[in-house]
Design a protein around this motif. Structure first.
Motif, PDB file in Angstrom:
ATOM      1  N   LYS A   9       0.803  -0.936  -0.001  1.00 50.94           N
ATOM      2  CA  LYS A   9       0.071  -0.073   0.080  1.00 50.94           C
ATOM      3  C   LYS A   9       0.746   1.268  -0.066  1.00 50.94           C
ATOM      4  CE  LYS A   9       1.077   1.920   3.712  1.00 50.94           C
ATOM      5  NZ  LYS A   9       2.000   1.018   4.576  1.00 50.94           N
ATOM      6  N   TYR A  11       0.299   5.299   1.475  1.00 50.39           N
ATOM      7  CA  TYR A  11      -0.508   6.378   2.187  1.00 50.39           C
ATOM      8  C   TYR A  11      -0.698   7.440   1.191  1.00 50.39           C
ATOM      9  CZ  TYR A  11      -0.665   4.177   6.745  1.00 50.39           C
ATOM     10  OH  TYR A  11      -0.967   3.318   7.754  1.00 50.39           O
ATOM     11  N   GLU A  15      -0.575   8.871   7.508  1.00 54.04           N
ATOM     12  CA  GLU A  15       0.402   8.019   8.335  1.00 54.04           C
ATOM     13  C   GLU A  15       0.817   8.850   9.481  1.00 54.04           C
ATOM     14  OE1 GLU A  15       1.148   9.585   5.608  1.00 54.04           O
ATOM     15  OE2 GLU A  15       2.364   8.366   4.511  1.00 54.04           O
ATOM     16  N   HIS A  16       1.125   8.264  10.528  1.00 50.22           N
ATOM     17  CA  HIS A  16       1.666   8.799  12.012  1.00 50.22           C
ATOM     18  C   HIS A  16       0.236   9.238  12.579  1.00 50.22           C
ATOM     19  CE1 HIS A  16       5.899   7.645  12.131  1.00 50.22           C
ATOM     20  NE2 HIS A  16       5.821   8.132  10.803  1.00 50.22           N
ATOM     21  N   VAL A  18      -2.738   8.749  12.335  1.00 52.06           N
ATOM     22  CA  VAL A  18      -3.588   7.620  12.489  1.00 52.06           C
ATOM     23  C   VAL A  18      -3.250   6.908  13.658  1.00 52.06           C
ATOM     24  CG1 VAL A  18      -2.536   6.036  11.048  1.00 52.06           C
ATOM     25  CG2 VAL A  18      -4.811   5.829  11.309  1.00 52.06           C
ATOM     26  N   ALA A 157       0.939   0.389  16.583  1.00 51.77           N
ATOM     27  CA  ALA A 157       0.443  -0.093  15.221  1.00 51.77           C
ATOM     28  C   ALA A 157      -1.096   0.400  15.262  1.00 51.77           C
ATOM     29  CB  ALA A 157       0.643  -1.515  14.776  1.00 51.77           C
ATOM     30  N   SER A 158      -1.351   1.154  14.095  1.00 53.81           N
ATOM     31  CA  SER A 158      -2.781   1.287  13.913  1.00 53.81           C
ATOM     32  C   SER A 158      -3.263   0.016  12.824  1.00 53.81           C
ATOM     33  CB  SER A 158      -2.820   2.590  12.714  1.00 53.81           C
ATOM     34  OG  SER A 158      -2.405   2.377  11.625  1.00 53.81           O
ATOM     35  N   ASP A 161      -2.621  -0.352   7.632  1.00 51.26           N
ATOM     36  CA  ASP A 161      -1.893  -1.305   6.783  1.00 51.26           C
ATOM     37  C   ASP A 161      -2.551  -2.519   6.694  1.00 51.26           C
ATOM     38  OD1 ASP A 161      -0.172   0.917   7.372  1.00 51.26           O
ATOM     39  OD2 ASP A 161       1.675  -0.147   7.154  1.00 51.26           O
TER      40      ASP A 161
HETATM   41  C1  MEV Z   1       3.382   2.517   9.138  1.00 53.76           C
HETATM   42  O1  MEV Z   1       3.206   2.145   7.689  1.00 53.76           O
HETATM   43  C2  MEV Z   1       2.367   3.697   9.155  1.00 53.76           C
HETATM   44  C3  MEV Z   1       2.214   4.323  10.493  1.00 53.76           C
HETATM   45  O2  MEV Z   1       1.153   5.183  10.716  1.00 53.76           O
HETATM   46  C4  MEV Z   1       2.100   3.279  11.764  1.00 53.76           C
HETATM   47  C5  MEV Z   1       0.966   2.670  11.879  1.00 53.76           C
HETATM   48  O3  MEV Z   1      -0.164   3.349  11.156  1.00 53.76           O
HETATM   49  O4  MEV Z   1       0.946   1.501  12.246  1.00 53.76           O
HETATM   50  C6  MEV Z   1       3.621   5.222  10.695  1.00 53.76           C
END
Ligand code: MEV
Length: 325
Positions: A9, A11, A15-16, A18, A157-158, A161
């Motif tokens: 994927k 973004y 990212e971050h 999230v 982790a969100s 992904d």
């Molecule tokens: C990592 O691919 C993306 C981050 O937002 C961490 C996450 O969402 O788990 C940095």
């Protein structure tokens, strides 16, 4: 023996931020990890091949220590995901004792912001559960893969992904609320790859420290959330110009949070100066990939001439998520 694959994927936004409950929009791209699983009487044997590794084989017996000839951090990272993924498969099938032989072939560079670990985890859960005669829907695979990432990444982790890789297409993730976004046919994604990788755990921890220490860093995270909400409208309207503009701003905000790198900035500027609608780093940052948006190949040519760029390629939106091959 069952083979399953799942896409990587990029973004588009978010990212971050999230990680702190702001929305994000990752999009699955046509670079897949393929995992083949075969049941065996006991233990776990893993063979991995991918773009950035020469390939390694790890044997887990009944003891804790793998017998392997490869750098420890690489093995730890790869094996953590695979052994937790097969644990999820055993749990889903309600069996405890079964062993597995696992082969991984991935076209997704490791730790480069293209979701390699999520794709391997998702595909491994699908292949291992099918091998045990159990069929899970993609939402459950996404949920189990999230639990794996959460475990391996020490709770940092969100769901973005893993949900994106399991479902395919463009998705929206806000905390536990994960949805697919309908009506996005394709987006002209271009990727620049510096040949390196970022340390996701350290980068996420760095943003957390900054956010804890400075109110303006917390406001920057909130601003990324606001930007994502604007971006969702542009995505539904298919407004590439506006999407690109918001990608540029998103890159600036990520830079302010300290997660860009000289190589990523160089590739972002090369793509922009060649006329891309917009460009930003993708994923955790620190090194790895940028994503640019443009239907022409001019930014690809510019990236090819950028010393910091090791590889550039076009990546179509992957409408299909996890699948059995
Ligand atoms: C990592 O691919 C993306 C981050 O937002 C961490 C996450 O969402 O788990 C940095």
């Amino acid at each position: 023996m069952v083979t399953a694959s799942a896409p990587g994927k990029v973004y588009l936004f978010g990212e971050h931020a999230v990680v702190y409950g702001e929305p994000a929009v990752p999009c699955a791209v046509e670079r897949r990890a393929e995992v083949t699983v075969e049941e065996r009487t006991e233990g776990l044997r893993v063979h991995a091949e991918d773009l950035t590794l020469d390939g390694f084989t790890v044997e887990f017996g009944n003891g804790d220590h793998p017998d392997v000839d490869a750098p420890e951090t690489m093995v730890e990272a790869g094996m953590g995901y695979v052994s937790e993924a097969v644990a999820q498969a055993r749990d889903a099938a309600g069996v405890e004792e079964v062993g597995f032989e696992v082969s991984i072939e991935s076209a997704i560079p490791l730790g480069a912001g293209l979701g390699s670990s999520a794709a391997v985890t998702v595909a491994a859960i699908e292949a291992a559960t099918r091998e045990l005669g159990v069929e899970l829907d993609p939402e459950e695979i996404a949920d189990r893969a999230y639990r794996v990432e959460h475990e391996v990444q020490d709770g940092q982790a969100s769901r973005a992904d893993t949900f994106c890789s399991a479902m395919g297409g463009a998705v929206r993730v806000e905390g536990d609320d994960c949805r697919t976004i309908d009506g996005v046919d394709d987006l002209p994604f271009l990727i620049g790859y510096d040949g390196g990788a970022g340390d996701t755990g350290a980068l996420v921890a760095g943003v957390r420290d900054l956010r804890d220490e400075y109110g303006f860093a917390a406001d920057t995270v909130t601003a990324i959330g606001d930007l994502v909400r604007e971006g969702e409208d542009a995505l539904v309207d298919g407004d590439l110009e506006r999407l690109g503009q918001l990608m540029d701003v998103n890159h600036g905000l990520l830079s302010a949070l300290g997660v860009s790198a000289r190589s990523l900035d160089a590739m972002v500027w090369a793509a922009r100066e060649a006329g891309a609608h917009g460009a930003k780093l993708t994923g955790a940052g620190g090194g790895g990939c940028i994503v640019a948006l443009d239907p022409t190949d001019a930014p690809l040519t510019a990236l090819d001439y950028t010393p910091d760029c090791e590889e550039s390629f076009r990546a179509a939106l992957a409408s299909e998520g996890v699948r059995v091959e």
